[in-house]
Write a protein that holds these residues in place. Sequence first.
Motif, PDB file in Angstrom:
ATOM      1  N   GLN A   5      -7.903   4.989  -2.062  1.00 45.41           N
ATOM      2  CA  GLN A   5      -6.631   4.404  -1.654  1.00 45.41           C
ATOM      3  C   GLN A   5      -6.818   2.942  -1.242  1.00 45.41           C
ATOM      4  O   GLN A   5      -7.807   2.602  -0.600  1.00 45.41           O
ATOM      5  CB  GLN A   5      -6.175   5.220  -0.435  1.00 45.41           C
ATOM      6  CG  GLN A   5      -4.740   5.314  -0.189  1.00 45.41           C
ATOM      7  CD  GLN A   5      -4.464   6.265   0.980  1.00 45.41           C
ATOM      8  OE1 GLN A   5      -5.266   6.418   1.887  1.00 45.41           O
ATOM      9  NE2 GLN A   5      -3.323   6.876   0.938  1.00 45.41           N
ATOM     10  N   PRO A   6      -5.870   2.069  -1.583  1.00 45.42           N
ATOM     11  CA  PRO A   6      -5.953   0.681  -1.108  1.00 45.42           C
ATOM     12  C   PRO A   6      -5.962   0.636   0.427  1.00 45.42           C
ATOM     13  O   PRO A   6      -5.380   1.503   1.089  1.00 45.42           O
ATOM     14  CB  PRO A   6      -4.687   0.029  -1.656  1.00 45.42           C
ATOM     15  CG  PRO A   6      -4.244   0.897  -2.777  1.00 45.42           C
ATOM     16  CD  PRO A   6      -4.711   2.288  -2.434  1.00 45.42           C
ATOM     17  N   VAL A   7      -6.587  -0.394   0.978  1.00 45.34           N
ATOM     18  CA  VAL A   7      -6.732  -0.512   2.431  1.00 45.34           C
ATOM     19  C   VAL A   7      -5.375  -0.525   3.126  1.00 45.34           C
ATOM     20  O   VAL A   7      -5.201   0.115   4.169  1.00 45.34           O
ATOM     21  CB  VAL A   7      -7.555  -1.765   2.803  1.00 45.34           C
ATOM     22  CG1 VAL A   7      -7.584  -1.979   4.307  1.00 45.34           C
ATOM     23  CG2 VAL A   7      -8.971  -1.641   2.263  1.00 45.34           C
ATOM     24  N   TYR A   8      -4.395  -1.226   2.561  1.00 43.85           N
ATOM     25  CA  TYR A   8      -3.094  -1.296   3.241  1.00 43.85           C
ATOM     26  C   TYR A   8      -2.444   0.075   3.351  1.00 43.85           C
ATOM     27  O   TYR A   8      -1.778   0.383   4.336  1.00 43.85           O
ATOM     28  CB  TYR A   8      -2.162  -2.323   2.587  1.00 43.85           C
ATOM     29  CG  TYR A   8      -1.442  -1.863   1.347  1.00 43.85           C
ATOM     30  CD1 TYR A   8      -0.154  -1.359   1.417  1.00 43.85           C
ATOM     31  CD2 TYR A   8      -2.059  -1.927   0.089  1.00 43.85           C
ATOM     32  CE1 TYR A   8       0.516  -0.939   0.281  1.00 43.85           C
ATOM     33  CE2 TYR A   8      -1.396  -1.511  -1.039  1.00 43.85           C
ATOM     34  CZ  TYR A   8      -0.111  -1.012  -0.944  1.00 43.85           C
ATOM     35  OH  TYR A   8       0.544  -0.596  -2.067  1.00 43.85           O
ATOM     36  N   ALA A  35      -3.543  -7.948  16.443  1.00 45.12           N
ATOM     37  CA  ALA A  35      -4.205  -6.961  17.305  1.00 45.12           C
ATOM     38  C   ALA A  35      -4.646  -5.746  16.495  1.00 45.12           C
ATOM     39  O   ALA A  35      -5.774  -5.268  16.644  1.00 45.12           O
ATOM     40  CB  ALA A  35      -3.269  -6.535  18.433  1.00 45.12           C
ATOM     41  N   PHE A  36      -3.774  -5.270  15.617  1.00 49.40           N
ATOM     42  CA  PHE A  36      -4.121  -4.097  14.816  1.00 49.40           C
ATOM     43  C   PHE A  36      -5.228  -4.441  13.826  1.00 49.40           C
ATOM     44  O   PHE A  36      -6.150  -3.643  13.620  1.00 49.40           O
ATOM     45  CB  PHE A  36      -2.882  -3.539  14.100  1.00 49.40           C
ATOM     46  CG  PHE A  36      -3.124  -2.202  13.468  1.00 49.40           C
ATOM     47  CD1 PHE A  36      -3.430  -1.092  14.239  1.00 49.40           C
ATOM     48  CD2 PHE A  36      -3.049  -2.043  12.100  1.00 49.40           C
ATOM     49  CE1 PHE A  36      -3.662   0.143  13.659  1.00 49.40           C
ATOM     50  CE2 PHE A  36      -3.273  -0.817  11.502  1.00 49.40           C
ATOM     51  CZ  PHE A  36      -3.587   0.277  12.285  1.00 49.40           C
ATOM     52  N   ALA A  37      -5.160  -5.624  13.240  1.00 48.63           N
ATOM     53  CA  ALA A  37      -6.211  -6.059  12.313  1.00 48.63           C
ATOM     54  C   ALA A  37      -7.558  -6.098  13.032  1.00 48.63           C
ATOM     55  O   ALA A  37      -8.577  -5.653  12.489  1.00 48.63           O
ATOM     56  CB  ALA A  37      -5.872  -7.425  11.729  1.00 48.63           C
ATOM     57  N   LEU A  45      -3.575 -10.163   6.667  1.00 47.92           N
ATOM     58  CA  LEU A  45      -2.645 -10.097   5.532  1.00 47.92           C
ATOM     59  C   LEU A  45      -2.508  -8.670   5.005  1.00 47.92           C
ATOM     60  O   LEU A  45      -1.433  -8.257   4.563  1.00 47.92           O
ATOM     61  CB  LEU A  45      -3.094 -11.036   4.409  1.00 47.92           C
ATOM     62  CG  LEU A  45      -3.015 -12.528   4.730  1.00 47.92           C
ATOM     63  CD1 LEU A  45      -3.610 -13.348   3.598  1.00 47.92           C
ATOM     64  CD2 LEU A  45      -1.589 -12.943   5.020  1.00 47.92           C
ATOM     65  N   THR A  46      -3.592  -7.907   5.088  1.00 46.77           N
ATOM     66  CA  THR A  46      -3.559  -6.508   4.656  1.00 46.77           C
ATOM     67  C   THR A  46      -2.718  -5.687   5.624  1.00 46.77           C
ATOM     68  O   THR A  46      -1.926  -4.833   5.208  1.00 46.77           O
ATOM     69  CB  THR A  46      -4.987  -5.938   4.550  1.00 46.77           C
ATOM     70  OG1 THR A  46      -5.760  -6.787   3.682  1.00 46.77           O
ATOM     71  CG2 THR A  46      -4.984  -4.534   4.003  1.00 46.77           C
ATOM     72  N   VAL A  47      -2.876  -5.950   6.915  1.00 42.11           N
ATOM     73  CA  VAL A  47      -2.060  -5.266   7.924  1.00 42.11           C
ATOM     74  C   VAL A  47      -0.592  -5.634   7.727  1.00 42.11           C
ATOM     75  O   VAL A  47       0.290  -4.764   7.790  1.00 42.11           O
ATOM     76  CB  VAL A  47      -2.525  -5.613   9.357  1.00 42.11           C
ATOM     77  CG1 VAL A  47      -1.551  -5.064  10.395  1.00 42.11           C
ATOM     78  CG2 VAL A  47      -3.928  -5.078   9.598  1.00 42.11           C
ATOM     79  N   ALA A  48      -0.323  -6.907   7.460  1.00 39.31           N
ATOM     80  CA  ALA A  48       1.063  -7.345   7.227  1.00 39.31           C
ATOM     81  C   ALA A  48       1.668  -6.590   6.037  1.00 39.31           C
ATOM     82  O   ALA A  48       2.849  -6.232   6.066  1.00 39.31           O
ATOM     83  CB  ALA A  48       1.112  -8.847   6.995  1.00 39.31           C
ATOM     84  N   LYS A  49       0.867  -6.341   5.017  1.00 35.98           N
ATOM     85  CA  LYS A  49       1.347  -5.584   3.851  1.00 35.98           C
ATOM     86  C   LYS A  49       1.679  -4.142   4.244  1.00 35.98           C
ATOM     87  O   LYS A  49       2.691  -3.590   3.810  1.00 35.98           O
ATOM     88  CB  LYS A  49       0.294  -5.625   2.739  1.00 35.98           C
ATOM     89  CG  LYS A  49       0.769  -5.070   1.431  1.00 35.98           C
ATOM     90  CD  LYS A  49      -0.237  -5.338   0.326  1.00 35.98           C
ATOM     91  CE  LYS A  49       0.261  -4.794  -0.999  1.00 35.98           C
ATOM     92  NZ  LYS A  49      -0.671  -5.069  -2.093  1.00 35.98           N
ATOM     93  N   ALA A  50       0.850  -3.533   5.081  1.00 40.03           N
ATOM     94  CA  ALA A  50       1.123  -2.173   5.563  1.00 40.03           C
ATOM     95  C   ALA A  50       2.400  -2.166   6.399  1.00 40.03           C
ATOM     96  O   ALA A  50       3.262  -1.289   6.241  1.00 40.03           O
ATOM     97  CB  ALA A  50      -0.056  -1.652   6.383  1.00 40.03           C
ATOM     98  N   TYR A  51       2.551  -3.151   7.278  1.00 38.84           N
ATOM     99  CA  TYR A  51       3.744  -3.235   8.105  1.00 38.84           C
ATOM    100  C   TYR A  51       4.995  -3.470   7.249  1.00 38.84           C
ATOM    101  O   TYR A  51       6.070  -2.965   7.563  1.00 38.84           O
ATOM    102  CB  TYR A  51       3.585  -4.331   9.155  1.00 38.84           C
ATOM    103  CG  TYR A  51       2.848  -3.900  10.409  1.00 38.84           C
ATOM    104  CD1 TYR A  51       2.160  -2.700  10.485  1.00 38.84           C
ATOM    105  CD2 TYR A  51       2.836  -4.708  11.534  1.00 38.84           C
ATOM    106  CE1 TYR A  51       1.500  -2.309  11.633  1.00 38.84           C
ATOM    107  CE2 TYR A  51       2.182  -4.337  12.696  1.00 38.84           C
ATOM    108  CZ  TYR A  51       1.512  -3.137  12.736  1.00 38.84           C
ATOM    109  OH  TYR A  51       0.865  -2.751  13.891  1.00 38.84           O
ATOM    110  N   GLN A  52       4.848  -4.219   6.176  1.00 39.41           N
ATOM    111  CA  GLN A  52       5.981  -4.451   5.281  1.00 39.41           C
ATOM    112  C   GLN A  52       6.443  -3.134   4.665  1.00 39.41           C
ATOM    113  O   GLN A  52       7.635  -2.904   4.481  1.00 39.41           O
ATOM    114  CB  GLN A  52       5.615  -5.455   4.177  1.00 39.41           C
ATOM    115  CG  GLN A  52       6.777  -5.800   3.267  1.00 39.41           C
ATOM    116  CD  GLN A  52       7.927  -6.456   4.008  1.00 39.41           C
ATOM    117  OE1 GLN A  52       7.733  -7.414   4.748  1.00 39.41           O
ATOM    118  NE2 GLN A  52       9.137  -5.945   3.827  1.00 39.41           N
TER     119      GLN A  52
END
Length: 113
Positions: A5-8, A35-37, A45-52
């Motif tokens: 699975q992709p990281v996001y 903070a989560f990153a 940027l990966t966390v931002a993609k998950a949040y999106q």
Amino acid sequence: MNKKQPVYLKLFETISHAILDGKYKDGDLLPSVRAFASTQGANPLTVAKAYQLFQDRGLVTVKRGVGLFVANGAVQKLRNAERQNFIDNSWPEISKHMHRIGIELSDLIEQEG
């Protein structure tokens, strides 16, 4: 968790499980992207993609300058999605395996008691 699975998506799953487990309830503030990153050892940027993805699915509300909050009803939406995923993707293989080794649902229910 699926290793391919992709990281996001793994991050999305981590937060989803935290919501389902009650760590975050409706209306609760989620950790900031940074903070989560930091806690996950991930790129912001990966966390931002998950949040999106949470935003796209209507699972969070955004308050500009404040952060992301768990939307009302997010737990039920996530639970419904997890149930459907289990039925569609996990259960068929589990059911085949149970049949192969001779386990009945009643055997499992007895183990619960």
